[in-house]
Design a protein around this motif. Structure first.
Motif, mmCIF file in Angstrom:
data_model
loop_
_atom_site.group_PDB
_atom_site.id
_atom_site.type_symbol
_atom_site.label_atom_id
_atom_site.label_comp_id
_atom_site.label_asym_id
_atom_site.label_seq_id
_atom_site.Cartn_x
_atom_site.Cartn_y
_atom_site.Cartn_z
ATOM 1 N N GLY A 26 0.746 -1.113 -0.018
ATOM 2 C CA GLY A 26 -0.024 0.003 -0.037
ATOM 3 C C GLY A 26 0.909 1.502 0.128
ATOM 4 N N VAL A 27 2.031 1.108 0.101
ATOM 5 C CA VAL A 27 2.858 2.179 0.269
ATOM 6 C C VAL A 27 3.218 3.000 -1.137
ATOM 7 N N PRO A 28 2.947 3.960 -1.504
ATOM 8 C CA PRO A 28 3.148 4.749 -2.913
ATOM 9 C C PRO A 28 4.644 4.661 -3.231
ATOM 10 N N ALA A 29 4.843 3.855 -4.315
ATOM 11 C CA ALA A 29 6.196 3.852 -4.811
ATOM 12 C C ALA A 29 6.587 3.909 -6.293
ATOM 13 N N LEU A 30 7.748 4.482 -6.215
ATOM 14 C CA LEU A 30 8.189 5.085 -7.869
ATOM 15 C C LEU A 30 9.459 4.516 -8.335
ATOM 16 N N MET A 31 9.619 3.978 -9.586
ATOM 17 C CA MET A 31 10.893 3.650 -10.174
ATOM 18 C C MET A 31 11.080 4.076 -11.530
ATOM 19 N N PRO A 32 11.848 4.882 -11.467
ATOM 20 C CA PRO A 32 12.360 5.439 -12.910
ATOM 21 C C PRO A 32 13.273 4.614 -13.650
ATOM 22 N N ASP A 41 3.883 18.383 3.766
ATOM 23 C CA ASP A 41 2.989 17.672 4.490
ATOM 24 C C ASP A 41 2.014 16.779 3.597
ATOM 25 N N GLU A 42 2.583 16.599 2.161
ATOM 26 C CA GLU A 42 1.749 15.479 1.447
ATOM 27 C C GLU A 42 1.944 14.322 1.421
ATOM 28 N N TRP A 43 0.795 13.574 1.291
ATOM 29 C CA TRP A 43 0.877 12.209 1.469
ATOM 30 C C TRP A 43 0.416 11.652 0.104
ATOM 31 N N PRO A 44 1.412 11.216 -0.867
ATOM 32 C CA PRO A 44 1.199 10.819 -2.188
ATOM 33 C C PRO A 44 -0.019 9.614 -2.156
ATOM 34 N N THR A 45 -0.872 9.573 -3.270
ATOM 35 C CA THR A 45 -1.945 8.722 -3.289
ATOM 36 C C THR A 45 -2.099 8.005 -4.347
ATOM 37 N N TRP A 46 -2.627 6.617 -4.366
ATOM 38 C CA TRP A 46 -2.840 5.908 -5.517
ATOM 39 C C TRP A 46 -3.857 6.466 -6.329
ATOM 40 N N LYS A 47 -3.728 6.254 -7.595
ATOM 41 C CA LYS A 47 -5.024 6.699 -8.480
ATOM 42 C C LYS A 47 -6.181 5.891 -8.262
ATOM 43 N N PRO A 48 -7.487 6.367 -8.922
ATOM 44 C CA PRO A 48 -8.505 5.541 -8.689
ATOM 45 C C PRO A 48 -8.602 4.459 -9.285
ATOM 46 N N THR A 49 -7.875 4.026 -10.307
ATOM 47 C CA THR A 49 -7.828 2.679 -10.807
ATOM 48 C C THR A 49 -6.600 1.808 -10.441
ATOM 49 N N SER A 50 -5.916 2.110 -9.232
ATOM 50 C CA SER A 50 -4.942 1.335 -8.942
ATOM 51 C C SER A 50 -5.366 0.254 -8.148
ATOM 52 N N GLU A 51 -4.809 -0.967 -8.258
ATOM 53 C CA GLU A 51 -5.274 -1.971 -7.550
ATOM 54 C C GLU A 51 -4.642 -1.792 -5.931
ATOM 55 N N PHE A 52 -3.707 -1.204 -5.620
ATOM 56 C CA PHE A 52 -3.028 -0.891 -4.430
ATOM 57 C C PHE A 52 -3.749 0.183 -3.380
ATOM 58 N N GLY A 53 -4.724 0.965 -4.021
ATOM 59 C CA GLY A 53 -5.268 2.102 -3.215
ATOM 60 C C GLY A 53 -6.319 1.318 -2.291
ATOM 61 N N GLN A 54 -6.751 0.332 -2.332
ATOM 62 C CA GLN A 54 -7.494 -0.538 -1.141
ATOM 63 C C GLN A 54 -6.782 -0.921 -0.229
ATOM 64 N N VAL A 55 -5.420 -1.208 -0.240
ATOM 65 C CA VAL A 55 -4.716 -1.800 0.620
ATOM 66 C C VAL A 55 -4.354 -0.273 1.517
ATOM 67 N N ARG A 56 -3.867 0.748 0.807
ATOM 68 C CA ARG A 56 -3.554 1.926 1.456
ATOM 69 C C ARG A 56 -4.464 2.423 2.490
ATOM 70 N N ALA A 57 -5.916 2.416 1.931
ATOM 71 C CA ALA A 57 -7.008 2.941 2.446
ATOM 72 C C ALA A 57 -7.204 2.092 4.044
ATOM 73 N N ARG A 58 -6.778 0.977 4.060
ATOM 74 C CA ARG A 58 -6.851 0.283 5.296
ATOM 75 C C ARG A 58 -6.124 1.138 6.569
#
Length: 423
Positions: A332-338, A398-415
């Motif tokens: 659920g942690v927003p993650a980025l890899m360039p 103070d930003e908390w990056p979020t998953w986009k509405p169609t991401s499968e990981f958003g429901q995990v972060r929401a918990r």
């Protein structure tokens, strides 16, 4: 009803079977293969992969295609085992070009067993259950619902052979001045393949791993060096060198299973795996484009430099599931890899793709992956500068990056939303 035991032995007798299509529950896509069926104490039978079409990211597969997700969902619902039906294409679509070891994702829920059946096995299962084999396919329109295979049960007994290898993740930190328990992670893996093995075809049997991933580890070290020179950030910044990535992301999975810093207040993971080695590029490709708002933050920084964020251009590779950012994303942690730019300032995409294919084909997972004095680090410095600015902005904001509405990981972060909204 028997529950999974995590004792290294599979021991299931006459377990009822449930066919659950692709085994996917994706509320953000309005998709639920399970419906109201009760799978507690039963074995779930699913089809490999995921539905075709734009609803599931088209050419770029989602996490729902993986055996790891299917096992997690079955386990969460109380199943004791999982049987995956492989089609005529085997695992080609589900895996993309990923290594064979990625088929069963490390870190998946510990069911009593996970098994696969080929087309012949599927036919025998259908015959035993008294159903038409054509019914054992995944739905494509979202109307499929799981059903019991009442004509058959399954018995399985097997023991694991376990080899224990000890290795270590290495972490360092700059502690935040105001909100030290809110954490940004820079990660890279420090391991490689080692010496010898099937890939070593000549006299040189040492896999140095200079590009993969000494370049990433030095990227994290340089990030730590430069950030330590900046004023102390408000949030904590962690620099993580992960072990055993080449064995299946095991170091990152171990960290996520037992995190040093709580995942619910981990702001983001920024992963560096194989820095680009080329002249300047216009593009900044990332794995998993469209997943979370970190890419928007990165794109804003890139456009200020006359550059832009793009996808990786290689959907067949399944790259989003193949490096240390992925266990964070899965938790659920927003993650980025360039990744490596191919839109060269000098030569455009034609030159960029040619250079990429040449280097990747020549050195990836080969003894020839050695440091060379003629490396062009221009694009590496460009990307690291953007990642430096991205992490520092997060650390002082103070930003908390979020998953986009169609991401499968958003429901995990929401918990764990309450842990962040209370701040």
């Amino acid at each position: 009803m028997r529950a999974a035991t995590n004792d290294g032995r599979a021991d299931v007798s006459d377990a009822p079977l449930v066919f659950a299509g692709f085994g996917v529950t994706a509320p953000e896509r309005g998709w639920d293969d399970y419906g109201d069926v009760d799978v507690r104490g039963k074995v779930v039978v699913v089809v490999e992969g995921e539905p075709d079409g734009d609803l599931f990211n088209g050419a770029y597969t989602t996490h729902y295609q993986s055996a790891g997700y299917k096992a997690d969902e079955a386990f969460r619902r109380g199943a004791v085992g999982l049987v995956i039906l492989a089609g005529e294409r085997g695992w080609a679509r589900a895996r993309g070009g990923a290594d064979q070891q990625r088929i069963l994702t490390p870190g998946a829920a510990d069911l009593e067993f996970i098994a696969t059946l080929d087309e012949a096995g599927k036919a025998r299962l259908a015959q035993a259950a008294g159903v038409d084999p054509a019914r054992l396919t995944g739905g494509q329109d979202g109307r499929f619902k799981a059903f019991e295979l009442t004509g058959a049960t399954l018995t399985a007994r097997q023991s694991e052979t376990i080899d224990t290898l000890v290795t270590h993740n290495l972490l360092a930190r700059i502690e935040g001045s105001r909100r030290p328990d809110e954490v940004i992670v820079y990660s890279a893996h420090w391991d490689h393949i080692g010496v010898g093995g099937d890939h070593a075809g000549g006299e040189d049997t040492i896999f140095n791993g200079a590009w993969d991933n000494a370049s990433g580890t030095i990227g994290v070290l340089e990030m730590a060096r430069e950030l330590s020179k900046a004023p102390r950030p408000e949030r904590t910044i962690v620099f993580a060198h992960m072990a055993a990535e080449e064995m299946g992301l095991l170091g990152a999975y171990a960290y996520v299973a037992d995190p040093v810093y709580p995942l619910e207040t981990t702001v983001a993971d920024i992963n560096i795996d194989m820095l680009p080695l080329s002249g300047p590029t216009r593009d900044v490709p990332i794995f998993g484009k469209g997943q979370n708002t970190l890419e928007d933050d990165l794109d804003a920084l890139a456009r200020a430099e006359g550059r832009y964020v793009s996808d990786d251009g290689q959907p067949q590779q399944g790259f989003y599931y193949r490096s240390d950012h992925f266990p964070f994303a899965r938790a659920g942690v927003p993650a980025l890899m360039p990744w490596h730019g191919v839109d060269f300032v000098d030569g455009g995409k034609e030159a960029g793709w040619a250079a990429w294919r040449e280097r990747f084909g020549r050195v990836y997972h080969q003894p020839s992956d050695e440091w060379s004095a003629d490396w062009d680090l221009t694009s590496a410095v460009e990307n690291l500068t953007l990642l430096y600015r991205l992490g520092l902005n997060l650390a002082n904001g103070d930003e908390w990056p979020t998953w986009k509405p169609t991401s499968e990981f958003g429901q995990v972060r929401a918990r764990s939303e309450a842990a962040r909204s209370s701040r």
